[in-house]
Design an enzyme around this catalytic site. Structure first.
Site, short mmCIF file in Angstrom:
data_model
loop_
_atom_site.label_atom_id
_atom_site.label_comp_id
_atom_site.label_asym_id
_atom_site.label_seq_id
_atom_site.Cartn_x
_atom_site.Cartn_y
_atom_site.Cartn_z
N LYS A 189 4.88 -41.31 -32.89
CA LYS A 189 5.92 -41.79 -33.80
C LYS A 189 5.83 -43.31 -33.92
CE LYS A 189 7.28 -37.56 -33.95
NZ LYS A 189 6.98 -36.72 -35.13
N GLY A 190 6.15 -43.80 -35.10
CA GLY A 190 6.17 -45.25 -35.30
C GLY A 190 4.80 -45.87 -35.48
N ARG A 238 12.21 -35.30 -36.14
CA ARG A 238 12.14 -35.24 -34.69
C ARG A 238 13.13 -36.21 -34.05
NH1 ARG A 238 11.86 -32.06 -30.78
NH2 ARG A 238 10.26 -30.97 -31.99
N LYS A 290 7.94 -36.13 -42.27
CA LYS A 290 7.78 -37.57 -42.04
C LYS A 290 9.02 -38.35 -42.48
CE LYS A 290 5.00 -38.60 -40.13
NZ LYS A 290 4.93 -38.43 -38.65
N GLY A 291 10.16 -37.70 -42.40
CA GLY A 291 11.40 -38.38 -42.75
C GLY A 291 12.20 -38.82 -41.54
#
Length: 315
Positions: A278-279, A76, A72-73
């Site tokens: 994502k986001g 991707r 989660k950094g």
């Protein structure tokens, strides 16, 4: 005869030659080397990879660069952005070779089979965020290639904790399974639950110490995940320099998508964005609880900054 006996004695008493490798516990080293020897029996020579050679001159090869984390950094996003460079060949999925025992026992041939076809001038990259926090991984990567260049992307530890929870929460929701609120994980007996796995994964200095036992700091490039989200191009430029790539990625390769709320990519006129997962918005957390989280990470962050000789704009 006397000369022969003297030579034999010298052979017996000569000092043991110590290999150039990190000093580690002898029991651990023996066990690891034994496993590594078994792996290399299968793939000790380049010729073992012949079936991975394509008629067009490309072939599968062991990665020269690994994105080791952090979960989660922004791993991707980093991989997708780096893939804009023509000299990068990236594995599509997380391989989990070094941290999953059933994969690791398959040997290096199996690992190579997970890699994309690439040309001799290209750098093969794989990313598995769990590597950074897995105790066994640094030594295993070192045993495979002590010259490996590693990419580590980090973000504010508190924000990473919230993202960690958010991902697991949505995974449960998609399967129509209930999942407790984040407060249930962060608070235990009225105090911050420091045993929560998401918190432990954000103690960067502990995991970084493990990697630095095997790799010098100049072999590990730390990408500022918070800056990558806000302004990706400068961070990618630094990655290009670290990997000694020619500057091929430009500012024009990035554009801000107002609908999604983050940067997307433009490659040869084709536009693409990260997956909708994502986001995602983080859960609403009580301000006092957030302050406890920020306070808890203050000292660990300070230790990390001292360890790597850099500071980051974290709480």
């Amino acid at each position: 005869m006397a000369a022969f006996l003297l030579g034999a004695v010298l052979l017996i008493v000569q000092p043991e030659i110590v290999p150039s490798r990190p000093a580690i516990n002898s029991k651990t080293e023996t066990s690891s080397q034994s496993v590594q020897r078994e792996l290399l029996k299968k793939t000790s020579q380049k010729n073992d990879f012949k079936e991975n050679i394509h008629s067009n001159g490309s072939c599968r090869q062991l990665p020269q660069t690994i994105i080791i984390g952090v979960r989660k950094g922004g791993t991707r996003a980093l991989l997708e952005m780096l893939s804009l460079h023509p000299d990068i060949a990236a594995a599509e999925s997380e391989v989990h070779f070094f941290d999953w025992e059933d994969h690791y026992r398959n040997g290096l041939q199996w690992y190579v089979n997970q890699m994309p076809f690439s040309y001799p001038h290209q750098i093969t990259v794989e990313k598995t965020p769990a590597y950074f926090t897995s105790p066994k991984v640094p030594e295993r990567v070192y045993n495979m290639n002590e010259s490996m260049r590693l990419l580590l992307i980090l973000r504010d530890p508190s924000e990473r904790v919230l993202s960690d929870y958010t991902q697991v929460f949505y995974n449960h929701m998609q399967k129509h399974k209930p999942y407790p609120s984040i407060e249930k994980f962060l608070i235990k007996d009225g105090k911050l639950n420091v045993d929560y796995k998401a918190i432990n994964r954000s103690l960067y200095y502990i995991h970084m110490q493990n990697w630095l036992k095997y790799f010098p700091l100049d072999h590990i490039h730390i990408v500022d995940g918070d800056k990558l989200i806000k302004d990706p191009f400068p961070e990618i430029e630094k990655v290009e320099r670290f990997l000694k790539l020619s500057p091929q990625i430009n500012a024009s390769n990035f554009y801000f998508n107002k609908t999604k709320g983050f940067y997307c990519l433009r490659d040869s006129g084709r536009e693409r964005c990260l997956h909708e997962s994502k986001g995602r918005a983080h859960p609403q957390v009580d301000t006092r609880l957030l302050e406890k989280l920020h306070e808890y990470f203050h000292e660990p962050n300070k230790k990390f900054f001292e360890l790597v000789g850099r500071t980051f704009d974290w709480h």
